[in-house]
Design a protein around this motif. Structure first.
Motif, short mmCIF file in Angstrom:
data_model
loop_
_atom_site.label_atom_id
_atom_site.label_comp_id
_atom_site.label_asym_id
_atom_site.label_seq_id
_atom_site.Cartn_x
_atom_site.Cartn_y
_atom_site.Cartn_z
N GLY A 110 0.60 -1.37 0.00
CA GLY A 110 0.07 -0.03 -0.07
C GLY A 110 0.74 1.42 -0.13
N ASP A 111 0.36 2.25 0.77
CA ASP A 111 1.30 3.55 0.82
C ASP A 111 2.55 3.29 1.47
OD1 ASP A 111 -1.37 4.70 0.11
OD2 ASP A 111 -1.78 5.38 2.16
N ASP A 112 2.88 2.41 2.17
CA ASP A 112 4.08 2.19 2.75
C ASP A 112 5.04 1.76 1.59
OD1 ASP A 112 3.57 2.64 5.11
OD2 ASP A 112 3.08 0.72 5.76
N LEU A 113 4.62 1.03 0.66
CA LEU A 113 5.54 0.66 -0.39
C LEU A 113 5.75 1.64 -1.58
CD1 LEU A 113 6.83 -1.68 -2.43
CD2 LEU A 113 4.39 -2.26 -3.04
N LEU A 133 9.20 5.18 -3.60
CA LEU A 133 9.60 6.58 -4.48
C LEU A 133 11.09 7.22 -3.68
CD1 LEU A 133 8.96 9.27 -5.73
CD2 LEU A 133 7.73 10.10 -3.74
N ALA A 134 11.16 6.89 -2.43
CA ALA A 134 12.60 7.19 -1.85
C ALA A 134 13.69 6.59 -2.46
CB ALA A 134 12.49 6.93 -0.35
N ALA A 135 13.53 5.07 -2.86
CA ALA A 135 14.69 4.53 -3.10
C ALA A 135 15.11 4.81 -4.80
CB ALA A 135 14.31 3.00 -3.20
N ALA A 136 13.71 4.93 -5.71
CA ALA A 136 13.93 5.52 -7.04
C ALA A 136 14.58 6.63 -7.15
CB ALA A 136 12.60 5.28 -7.92
N THR A 137 14.06 7.59 -6.15
CA THR A 137 14.72 9.11 -6.36
C THR A 137 16.15 9.19 -5.90
OG1 THR A 137 12.69 10.03 -5.75
CG2 THR A 137 14.49 11.31 -5.31
N ALA A 138 16.74 8.15 -5.16
CA ALA A 138 17.92 8.10 -4.67
C ALA A 138 18.85 7.34 -5.82
CB ALA A 138 18.23 7.16 -3.57
N ILE A 139 18.17 6.50 -6.46
CA ILE A 139 18.95 5.97 -7.78
C ILE A 139 18.87 6.97 -8.90
CG2 ILE A 139 18.86 4.07 -9.55
CD1 ILE A 139 17.46 2.38 -7.23
#
Length: 221
Positions: free
Chosen positions: A79-82, A87-93
């Motif tokens: 859900g929202d946690d995923l 978003l956090a991981a993809a933004t860092a990458i």
């Protein structure tokens, strides 16, 4: 979230600068050597950068072990946690790519499981930057990402493959990912009898053919 550890192919990932660079994204509990080790079976004549996820599950004990890491705080967020974790991981990458890879160079993310989700999520936040994406035994974050409405216009090639005996990712998640990718990308999908949450040589053969057809890698070993 910041990317701090990267394993490059020979020459610091710059031996074949005219060919696309693969951006390798491992799954939960693995490390940057995982997908780096299979690149010889997939595209040995392309460069790669294999990123270590920043969340430490088990630190490396010495120079011969790489430890275990994760892109998400929990093994299986939903859900929202995923959505937030993706978003956090993809933004860092994506930030790492922006800082470390020339804008003129094509980049193709390839990921397994969590990494497969992120390979696609990069398209969902920055479709202009990525030449194609490869998701092996991956799934999708369920919410709407920033560029979802723009993504279909790019007709981005995506290779999505999974095992029919996968007991980690529920079948409905795999089917939902296939349907979404069919609507938003230029999708090629394969599923394999007898294969669990893992990869196979048959999968690699299909992937090499796809890379050849999309002029990403030569398709030979």
């Amino acid at each position: 979230m910041t990317i701090t550890h990267v394993q490059y192919s020979r020459g610091g990932g710059n031996t074949m600068p005219a060919r696309p660079m693969f951006l390798c994204l491992h799954g939960w509990g693995s490390n940057e050597t995982d997908i780096a080790n299979i690149m010889q079976y997939i595209a040995p004549y392309n460069d790669y950068a294999s990123l270590r996820a920043p969340i430490v599950l088990q630190p490396a004990r010495d120079d011969r072990t790489s430890g275990a890491y994760s892109w998400f705080p929990a093994q299986s967020p939903t859900g929202d946690d995923l959505d937030r974790a993706a978003l956090a991981a993809a933004t860092a990458i994506d930030q790492w790519v922006d800082e470390q890879v020339s804008i003129e160079r094509d980049v193709v993310p390839i990921g397994f499981s969590q990494g497969g989700l992120l390979a696609v999520h990069l398209l969902r936040i920055h479709p202009e930057r990525y030449r194609a994406a490869i998701s092996l035994s991956g799934f999708l974050a369920p919410g709407t990402a920033a560029a979802d409405d723009r993504l279909p216009a790019f007709d981005t090639p995506v290779f999505f493959a999974y095992g029919k005996n996968d007991e980690v990712i529920p079948k409905y998640e795999l089917f939902a990912a296939t349907a979404w990718l069919e609507e938003h990308t230029w999708l090629t999908t394969h599923s394999y009898h007898g294969l669990g949450h893992e990869v196979s040589l048959d999968e690699f053969a299909d992937l090499r053919q796809w890379l050849l057809l999309n002029d990403i890698a030569p398709g030979i070993l």
